[in-house]
Design a protein around this motif. Structure first.
Motif, PDB file in Angstrom:
ATOM      1  N   ALA A 265      -6.264   7.405   2.103  1.00 52.32           N
ATOM      2  CA  ALA A 265      -5.899   6.297   1.756  1.00 52.32           C
ATOM      3  C   ALA A 265      -5.018   5.061   2.298  1.00 52.32           C
ATOM      4  CB  ALA A 265      -3.712   6.843   0.728  1.00 52.32           C
ATOM      5  N   ALA A 270      -2.541   0.260   0.901  1.00 48.94           N
ATOM      6  CA  ALA A 270      -0.704   0.052   0.577  1.00 48.94           C
ATOM      7  C   ALA A 270       0.024  -1.414   1.180  1.00 48.94           C
ATOM      8  CB  ALA A 270      -0.048   0.763   2.260  1.00 48.94           C
ATOM      9  N   ARG A 277      -1.007   3.913  -1.951  1.00 44.86           N
ATOM     10  CA  ARG A 277      -1.273   4.933  -1.019  1.00 44.86           C
ATOM     11  C   ARG A 277      -1.143   6.893  -1.745  1.00 44.86           C
ATOM     12  NH1 ARG A 277       1.799   4.555   3.698  1.00 44.86           N
ATOM     13  NH2 ARG A 277       3.690   4.857   2.601  1.00 44.86           N
ATOM     14  N   VAL A 288      -3.507  10.008   5.644  1.00 44.37           N
ATOM     15  CA  VAL A 288      -3.160   8.898   6.483  1.00 44.37           C
ATOM     16  C   VAL A 288      -3.041   8.857   7.356  1.00 44.37           C
ATOM     17  CG1 VAL A 288      -0.395   8.032   5.678  1.00 44.37           C
ATOM     18  CG2 VAL A 288      -1.846   8.946   4.179  1.00 44.37           C
TER      19      VAL A 288
END
Ligand code: SAM
Length: 334
Positions: A265, A270, A277, A288
């Motif tokens: 993500a 983000a 995310r 991540v």
């Protein structure tokens, strides 16, 4: 709708079938595919993997038209980390429980084979971790030396699989050479990461279909997909940025085509949307990458503006209900 069942049953579609799907998919079908993408991700992987991202240099010999650290970018305060700074960042990351370190940077001649081999070797000597490199296009010989020194994985997004768009975005570079690098990395036994930006100028559904088909053919172990963010002081500053929705669609389709791929993500998602995310992680993404670049330099690695930089990611993920997996997180069956 045509091809939805086929995609779910076979995890494969031709270029024409992908294109049909991109042009005709509606909200209901999208939700069916999103659920299937999430199911597939959970079939192969437990929780969300964390990778510690160290941005080792913002010097770059490339002049990619979208990128905030491009060679001719004005007003970029240039830095590079030396070996000691990188090792210190690794130590902090290790103490935080991270077991994959990603060394990413511009194409900076300072990081010769000799320098980089020494750094990779020193990290491997100290820690039982996976090392991912992401320092652009290098020769087969160079990739081989780095692999022998202990590098496990390599991220090199193909950026776009359309020749014409690739040429527009990258003066003095070629899609062919980018693809050669990816195939060389595969041949050398790296876990390889390709990927593309979403929402680039002139990126039609035909272009997206090429990207998805290229990924299916390359069959990489990792795929990074993030929105293009129009960035000040680049030639593309006045273009529209990509959207979160389109990016999520690409993540879903990629999970369907490559069920076992490791997919982040991305920070760009983000940055665009505070829920970006989480949306990606519910749509098939499973990685991540918290930024562990020393604070002092972090603000200068500005490939786009307002770059999200949350260091308490583990807490945030758990708060959103995701399980965090602190293992090295190799590709399924590796
Ligand atoms: N030099 C290495 C390479 O070429 O792979 C790694 C560094 S490069 C800055 C990392 C990634 O940042 C690129 O693959 C590109 O997709 C992404 N990127 C650069 N500028 C961007 C922008 N304006 N919006 C979104 N992503 C961007």
């Amino acid at each position: 709708m045509k091809y939805i069942d086929k995609l779910i049953k076979t995890n494969d579609l031709s270029y024409d079938e992908i294109l049909y799907l991109l042009k005709n998919i509606g909200d209901e079908e999208l939700e069916v595919l999103r659920k299937e993408a999430f199911r597939l991700k959970n079939k192969y992987y437990k929780g969300v993997f964390l990778r510690g991202l160290i941005e080792i240099s913002n010097y770059c010999k490339c002049n990619c038209r979208y990128c905030g650290i491009r060679r001719s970018g004005k007003g970029v305060s240039r830095y590079r980390l030396d070996k000691e700074e990188i090792l210190r960042a690794c130590e902090n990351a290790y103490n935080m429980g991270l077991r994959t370190f990603v060394l990413q940077g511009g194409e900076d001649a300072y990081f010769s084979d000799e320098v980089l081999v020494d750094i990779v070797h020193s990290i491997k000597e100290r820690y039982d971790v996976a090392i991912t490199l992401s320092v652009g296009e290098r020769s087969y010989e160079s990739y081989k030396l780095l692999k022998e020194a202990g590098a496990d994985r390599y991220l090199l997004r193909h950026e776009t699989a359309d020749d014409e768009l690739y040429k527009f975005l990258h003066e003095d570079m070629s899609l062919e050479s980018r693809k050669d690098c990816l195939y060389n990395l595969k041949k050398l036994g790296y876990q390889v990461g390709a990927g593309f930006m979403v929402g680039l100028p002139n990126q039609t559904d035909e272009v997206f279909a090429k990207d998805l088909r290229f990924l299916k053919d390359l069959d990489p172990q990792m795929v990074g997909i993030g929105p293009f963010i129009a960035t000040k002081n680049t030639p593309l500053e006045n273009y529209e940025s990509g959207t979160v929705d389109k990016t999520i669609l690409m993540i879903i389709l990629t999970r369907l085509l490559l069920p076992k791929a490791m997919m982040p993500a991305t920070t760009a998602l983000a940055t665009m949307d505070k829920d970006g995310r989480d949306k990606a992680l519910l749509s098939g993404a499973n990685v991540v990458m918290p930024n562990i670049t020393p604070e002092r330099q972090r603000k200068n690695y500005r490939i786009y503006e307002n770059k999200s930089s949350e260091t308490n990611i583990k807490y945030l993920l758990e708060k959103s209900g995701f399980e965090v997996n602190m293992e090295k997180g190799d590709y399924y069956g590796w």
